[in-house]
Design a protein around this motif. Structure first.
Motif, mmCIF file in Angstrom:
data_model
loop_
_atom_site.group_PDB
_atom_site.id
_atom_site.type_symbol
_atom_site.label_atom_id
_atom_site.label_comp_id
_atom_site.label_asym_id
_atom_site.label_seq_id
_atom_site.Cartn_x
_atom_site.Cartn_y
_atom_site.Cartn_z
ATOM 1 N N HIS A 144 0.897 -1.716 0.260
ATOM 2 C CA HIS A 144 0.238 -0.075 0.520
ATOM 3 C C HIS A 144 1.069 1.228 0.408
ATOM 4 O O HIS A 144 0.846 2.331 -1.144
ATOM 5 C CB HIS A 144 -0.920 -0.275 0.826
ATOM 6 N N ARG A 145 2.327 1.578 0.600
ATOM 7 C CA ARG A 145 2.798 2.230 1.176
ATOM 8 C C ARG A 145 4.224 2.967 -0.478
ATOM 9 O O ARG A 145 3.543 3.835 -0.689
ATOM 10 C CB ARG A 145 3.834 2.299 1.751
ATOM 11 N N ALA A 146 3.911 1.550 -0.853
ATOM 12 C CA ALA A 146 4.303 1.864 -2.560
ATOM 13 C C ALA A 146 4.235 2.002 -3.681
ATOM 14 O O ALA A 146 4.465 3.507 -4.415
ATOM 15 C CB ALA A 146 5.406 0.102 -3.217
ATOM 16 N N LEU A 147 2.498 1.703 -3.597
ATOM 17 C CA LEU A 147 1.740 2.104 -4.494
ATOM 18 C C LEU A 147 1.332 4.002 -3.705
ATOM 19 O O LEU A 147 0.974 4.716 -4.666
ATOM 20 C CB LEU A 147 0.658 1.583 -4.655
ATOM 21 N N THR A 148 0.665 3.763 -2.985
ATOM 22 C CA THR A 148 0.786 5.329 -2.046
ATOM 23 C C THR A 148 1.826 6.427 -3.133
ATOM 24 O O THR A 148 1.527 7.583 -4.048
ATOM 25 C CB THR A 148 1.021 5.541 -0.969
ATOM 26 N N ARG A 149 2.825 5.682 -2.504
ATOM 27 C CA ARG A 149 4.660 6.850 -2.651
ATOM 28 C C ARG A 149 4.407 7.054 -4.443
ATOM 29 O O ARG A 149 4.700 8.423 -4.565
ATOM 30 C CB ARG A 149 5.346 6.203 -2.439
ATOM 31 N N ALA A 150 3.891 6.064 -4.787
ATOM 32 C CA ALA A 150 4.124 6.720 -6.658
ATOM 33 C C ALA A 150 2.988 7.019 -7.333
ATOM 34 O O ALA A 150 2.651 7.650 -8.384
ATOM 35 C CB ALA A 150 4.508 4.983 -7.009
ATOM 36 N N GLY A 151 1.825 6.964 -6.232
ATOM 37 C CA GLY A 151 0.737 8.127 -7.155
ATOM 38 C C GLY A 151 -0.412 7.334 -7.750
ATOM 39 O O GLY A 151 -1.237 7.431 -8.762
ATOM 40 N N LEU A 152 -0.387 5.962 -7.391
ATOM 41 C CA LEU A 152 -1.503 4.717 -8.275
ATOM 42 C C LEU A 152 -2.911 3.724 -7.075
ATOM 43 O O LEU A 152 -3.145 3.312 -8.053
ATOM 44 C CB LEU A 152 -0.008 3.453 -8.150
#
Length: 130
Positions: free
Chosen positions: A116-124
């Protein structure tokens, strides 16, 4: 199995710091499906095979897939999702008990916190256009 697989066994090894399991390709395909399901409304540029063209987006998807597998292994899930939905599961002859509520994440996926954090950081996350 998933049409698109966003990470390799080598990326999984680098993420976890442990050799990829013997069934890494199956786990990567299932985790890629989970990430696809969690991002049903995300919009980003893809090539003709449906793979992201932006290196940052591709990296975030690979990180999310590896995080999803790491999470599933830590919780004892084999990628089927049964661990999170049942108190007890046996496979031969089948025995299930104590059904739990299904996950409430986007796409009905029990999404790993690091994914979730990886996707959030990428704006996805849903509603973000790349």
């Amino acid at each position: 199995m998933a049409g698109r697989v966003y990470a390799t066994p080598e990326q999984l090894t680098a993420w976890t710091g442990r050799p990829a399991p013997t069934d890494a390709n199956r786990l990567l395909a299932r985790a890629s499906e989970d990430i696809d399901d969690a991002l049903l409304t995300a919009v980003y540029v893809t090539n003709s095979a449906g793979m992201p063209t932006d290196p940052d987006v591709a990296g975030a998807l690979a990180d999310a897939v590896c995080a999803q597998i790491e999470y599933q292994q830590a919780t004892g899930d084999d990628g089927t999702g049964a661990t999170g939905r049942w108190d007890s599961v046996s496979i031969g002859p089948v025995a299930l008990s104590g059904r739990k509520d299904a996950p409430g994440a986007a796409g009905d996926v029990d999404l790993a916190p690091r994914a979730h954090r990886a996707l959030t950081r990428a704006g996805l996350l849903p509603g973000v256009i790349w």
